[in-house]
Scaffold this motif. Structure first.
Motif, mmCIF file in Angstrom:
data_model
loop_
_atom_site.group_PDB
_atom_site.id
_atom_site.type_symbol
_atom_site.label_atom_id
_atom_site.label_comp_id
_atom_site.label_asym_id
_atom_site.label_seq_id
_atom_site.Cartn_x
_atom_site.Cartn_y
_atom_site.Cartn_z
ATOM 1 N N PRO A 1 -0.717 0.399 3.411
ATOM 2 C CA PRO A 1 -1.301 0.175 4.730
ATOM 3 C C PRO A 1 -0.740 -1.056 5.429
ATOM 4 O O PRO A 1 -0.742 -1.135 6.656
ATOM 5 C CB PRO A 1 -2.791 -0.026 4.416
ATOM 6 N N GLN A 2 -0.225 -2.005 4.656
ATOM 7 C CA GLN A 2 0.241 -3.256 5.253
ATOM 8 C C GLN A 2 1.746 -3.374 5.363
ATOM 9 O O GLN A 2 2.248 -4.184 6.141
ATOM 10 C CB GLN A 2 -0.254 -4.442 4.404
ATOM 11 N N SER A 3 2.478 -2.602 4.558
ATOM 12 C CA SER A 3 3.924 -2.816 4.468
ATOM 13 C C SER A 3 4.685 -1.498 4.579
ATOM 14 O O SER A 3 4.141 -0.425 4.318
ATOM 15 C CB SER A 3 4.278 -3.497 3.145
ATOM 16 N N ALA A 4 5.962 -1.634 4.953
ATOM 17 C CA ALA A 4 6.801 -0.457 5.177
ATOM 18 C C ALA A 4 7.182 0.217 3.861
ATOM 19 O O ALA A 4 6.925 -0.301 2.772
ATOM 20 C CB ALA A 4 8.058 -0.871 5.935
ATOM 21 N N GLN A 5 7.832 1.360 3.997
ATOM 22 C CA GLN A 5 8.230 2.130 2.815
ATOM 23 C C GLN A 5 9.144 1.318 1.917
ATOM 24 O O GLN A 5 10.107 0.698 2.384
ATOM 25 C CB GLN A 5 8.928 3.413 3.263
ATOM 26 N N GLY A 6 8.842 1.340 0.634
ATOM 27 C CA GLY A 6 9.638 0.602 -0.323
ATOM 28 C C GLY A 6 10.832 1.390 -0.819
ATOM 29 O O GLY A 6 11.082 2.515 -0.378
ATOM 30 N N ALA B 1 5.604 -1.072 -2.152
ATOM 31 C CA ALA B 1 5.912 -1.119 -0.730
ATOM 32 C C ALA B 1 7.021 -2.146 -0.510
ATOM 33 O O ALA B 1 7.287 -2.997 -1.365
ATOM 34 C CB ALA B 1 4.663 -1.488 0.068
ATOM 35 N N ASP B 2 7.655 -2.087 0.637
ATOM 36 C CA ASP B 2 8.814 -2.922 0.915
ATOM 37 C C ASP B 2 8.457 -4.408 0.897
ATOM 38 O O ASP B 2 7.585 -4.855 1.661
ATOM 39 C CB ASP B 2 9.385 -2.554 2.287
ATOM 40 N N GLY B 3 9.099 -5.151 0.038
ATOM 41 C CA GLY B 3 8.916 -6.603 0.004
ATOM 42 C C GLY B 3 7.534 -7.053 -0.384
ATOM 43 O O GLY B 3 7.144 -8.181 -0.081
ATOM 44 N N ALA B 4 6.779 -6.200 -1.049
ATOM 45 C CA ALA B 4 5.389 -6.520 -1.373
ATOM 46 C C ALA B 4 5.125 -6.210 -2.849
ATOM 47 O O ALA B 4 4.635 -5.134 -3.183
ATOM 48 C CB ALA B 4 4.440 -5.722 -0.482
ATOM 49 N N PRO B 5 5.449 -7.151 -3.730
ATOM 50 C CA PRO B 5 5.337 -6.865 -5.164
ATOM 51 C C PRO B 5 3.917 -6.647 -5.653
ATOM 52 O O PRO B 5 3.723 -6.209 -6.789
ATOM 53 C CB PRO B 5 5.967 -8.108 -5.813
ATOM 54 N N GLY B 6 2.916 -6.952 -4.811
ATOM 55 C CA GLY B 6 1.538 -6.707 -5.239
ATOM 56 C C GLY B 6 0.973 -5.404 -4.717
ATOM 57 O O GLY B 6 -0.113 -4.985 -5.112
ATOM 58 N N GLU B 7 1.722 -4.747 -3.820
ATOM 59 C CA GLU B 7 1.220 -3.511 -3.212
ATOM 60 C C GLU B 7 1.911 -2.333 -3.898
ATOM 61 O O GLU B 7 3.046 -1.989 -3.579
ATOM 62 C CB GLU B 7 1.487 -3.517 -1.708
ATOM 63 N N TYR B 8 1.207 -1.738 -4.841
ATOM 64 C CA TYR B 8 1.856 -0.721 -5.661
ATOM 65 C C TYR B 8 0.906 0.433 -5.965
ATOM 66 O O TYR B 8 -0.308 0.327 -5.799
ATOM 67 C CB TYR B 8 2.359 -1.334 -6.976
ATOM 68 N N TYR C 1 -3.228 5.258 -10.183
ATOM 69 C CA TYR C 1 -3.880 3.967 -9.902
ATOM 70 C C TYR C 1 -3.322 3.417 -8.602
ATOM 71 O O TYR C 1 -2.107 3.411 -8.394
ATOM 72 C CB TYR C 1 -3.600 2.984 -11.046
ATOM 73 N N VAL C 2 -4.202 2.927 -7.755
ATOM 74 C CA VAL C 2 -3.774 2.281 -6.516
ATOM 75 C C VAL C 2 -4.242 0.831 -6.561
ATOM 76 O O VAL C 2 -5.442 0.553 -6.635
ATOM 77 C CB VAL C 2 -4.367 2.987 -5.279
ATOM 78 N N GLY C 3 -3.313 -0.080 -6.567
ATOM 79 C CA GLY C 3 -3.650 -1.499 -6.696
ATOM 80 C C GLY C 3 -4.478 -2.000 -5.518
ATOM 81 O O GLY C 3 -4.249 -1.625 -4.368
ATOM 82 N N HIS C 4 -5.428 -2.907 -5.810
ATOM 83 C CA HIS C 4 -6.302 -3.448 -4.773
ATOM 84 C C HIS C 4 -5.531 -4.138 -3.660
ATOM 85 O O HIS C 4 -5.950 -4.147 -2.517
ATOM 86 C CB HIS C 4 -7.261 -4.480 -5.383
ATOM 87 N N HIS C 5 -4.414 -4.744 -4.038
ATOM 88 C CA HIS C 5 -3.718 -5.597 -3.078
ATOM 89 C C HIS C 5 -3.089 -4.797 -1.940
ATOM 90 O O HIS C 5 -2.639 -5.369 -0.955
ATOM 91 C CB HIS C 5 -2.656 -6.430 -3.795
ATOM 92 N N ASN C 6 -3.043 -3.463 -2.075
ATOM 93 C CA ASN C 6 -2.594 -2.650 -0.955
ATOM 94 C C ASN C 6 -3.518 -2.823 0.236
ATOM 95 O O ASN C 6 -3.086 -2.737 1.381
ATOM 96 C CB ASN C 6 -2.567 -1.168 -1.348
ATOM 97 N N GLY C 7 -4.789 -3.052 -0.049
ATOM 98 C CA GLY C 7 -5.780 -3.139 1.011
ATOM 99 C C GLY C 7 -6.164 -1.759 1.508
ATOM 100 O O GLY C 7 -5.460 -0.772 1.266
#
Lengths: 352, 133
Positions: free
Chosen positions: A85-90, A105-112, A60-66
């Motif tokens: 696409p929006q944030s660096a490696q987590g 992703a780094d510092g992005a709890p909605g991008e998963y 599953y790829v969350g929508h918030h990744n964009g």
């Protein structure tokens, strides 16, 4: 935490339309209430590049990744990390054979992304993914036919089910309409009835050619027929389309310079608690293929978490569910092709 | 310290509520804590644990804990309710004094007092999401 069913993955969205909780029902157009389906609302579409990390399956790829380019990097024999696409490696996540984990992703709890490892062979390499918005899915639904809705109006009201799949409490769940383009400000005052609304030149570049907009200061939702470089044309019939302000349908409320304009899809949304927790049902809207609003639900058009009309679902204990109804309206000036537009709802919550 | 035998005894026992009390100084640096187990009728009530509203803010952002001890597997204990000051003189208050409480539901041995180490606080993360298609 990187376990599945925690943090961003603690709240999952499902279709409805099943005959019992968790029953089979895979058609977004048939998500017309009743019970939660076992089918999760699809995430972003993705295309996996050549030579991905072996034995690692993307679930599953969350929508918030964009949309855009993303990667899963094997940072060790038993560890992988996500770059959106929006944030660096987590932070790399350790994953054993047979486990399902969630990578952020780094510092992005909605991008998963949710992945499963299916071999004990050491992880290695890099998975590249191209993330894409999906069309004709749960929110945008199918292309419509103006013969069905002559003059525009309600196409269908569907129900999605948010479920707390974690072992703890999910708190402060709020749902509103997502901005589907750049939020802009009014440049000069406009009156009631048919108007041409001026905004800063060039700021409407990502707006739909025709669609819906909310003035968050006056609270009025308007339907515009065309947009130029710096203007939105709103006919009288497009004023206060949901009759939510004191101005009334066809009249609306005058706007002022600096008023905020948010482009939104033609949705109104409402919440419904199930008949019982955690496996109860929601209203049955299957009559006439969902072309009416379920009577027990109050529909609104909030555009932010702090909007007075935001859907406050509140706290959900482990396993509990909530119904979110999406009533899709269209403008007679929109082309009846869903993929020409974006439709969206946004949400937030807190989870461990 | 909790040992594996006690953990095993937690499984399958009567459903009770636990008041997990942590000294304030230990909140910022998770350490040894005391788990007070109260016999209960299956649903949580204020009598099952004790805490002080003054400490309530300290729990903002915390949604549970992981407890472990004596090499036993960590137990993920989600928080089910926020602390509420019980009426003065309740059995719970008399038994434990002031302190923080994390109210959880777990299967425990009735009447047992367990000493466990809080190894991790489960931070609540605010997540923004959307469904766009």
């Amino acid at each position: 935490m990187a376990d599945e069913n925690t943090q961003a993955d603690a709240l999952r969205w499902f279709l409805t339309g099943a005959s019992s909780d968790g029953g089979a029902q895979t058609d977004p157009l048939a998500a017309l209430g009743k019970y939660r389906s076992s089918t999760e609302v699809a995430g972003l579409d993705y295309v996996v590049g050549s030579s991905p990390v072996p034995n690692l399956v993307v679930n599953y790829v969350g929508h918030h990744n964009g949309p855009g380019a993303a990667t899963i990097t094997a940072t060790g024999a038993d560890a992988v990390a996500w770059t959106s696409p929006q944030s660096a490696q987590g932070t790399p996540v350790t994953i054993a054979n047979g486990e399902t984990k969630v990578l952020y992703a780094d510092g992005a709890p909605g991008e998963y992304v949710r992945v499963t490892r299916n071999s004990a062979v050491a992880l290695a390499g890099l998975t590249t993914l191209t993330l894409l918005h999906r069309f004709n899915a749960a929110v945008g639904q199918r292309d419509w036919n103006l013969n069905e809705v002559p003059g525009g109006g309600l196409v269908r009201a569907v129900c999605l089910c948010a479920k707390n799949v974690s072992t703890g409490e999910v708190r402060d769940v709020k749902v509103w309409l997502a901005a589907i383009g750049t939020v802009v400000e009014v440049e000069s005052a406009y009156g009631t009835g048919a108007v041409s609304i001026g905004v800063q030149s060039g700021t409407l570049h990502d707006w739909d050619d025709a669609g819906f907009v909310k003035n968050t200061v006056t609270g009025e939702v308007m339907m515009y027929t065309t947009r130029g470089v710096d203007t939105l044309e709103v006919p009288a019939a497009g004023r206060d389309v949901y009759d939510e302000t004191g101005g009334g349908a066809g009249v609306g409320v005058a706007g002022s310079p600096s008023d905020e304009l948010v482009p939104i899809s033609g949705h109104r949304i409402g919440k419904e608690a199930p008949s019982s927790q955690p496996t109860g049902s929601f209203a049955d809207n299957t009559a006439d293929d969902g072309k009416q609003l379920p009577g027990a639900v109050s529909f609104k058009t909030p555009t932010a978490a702090d909007d007075a009309d935001v859907l406050e679902v509140g706290d959900l204990a482990a396993g509990e569910i909530a119904g979110i109804w999406l009533a899709k309206f269209v403008s007679p000036d929109q082309e009846p092709v869903e993929s020409h537009y974006r439709y969206g709802i946004a949400y937030e919550f807190e989870a461990a | 310290m909790i040992d594996s035998a006690i953990i095993e005894s937690l499984r399958g026992a009567e459903v009770l509520a636990i008041g997990l009390c942590v000294d304030r100084k230990e909140l910022s640096s998770p350490g040894y804590s005391r788990v007070l187990v109260h016999r209960h009728n299956g649903a949580w009530s204020p009598e099952t644990a004790v805490f002080s509203p003054a400490f309530d803010e300290a729990w903002d952002g915390v949604n549970g804990v992981v407890v472990e001890g004596n090499g036993a597997p960590p137990i993920h204990v989600p928080m089910l309710a926020r602390a509420i000051q019980p009426p003065s003189g309740t059995p719970g208050k008399a038994a434990t004094g002031a302190g923080l409480a994390l109210l959880v539901a777990y299967r425990v041995t009735p009447g047992a007092v367990l000493h466990v180490r809080v190894s991790e606080f489960l931070e609540r993360i605010k997540t923004d999401g959307d469904l766009i298609d």
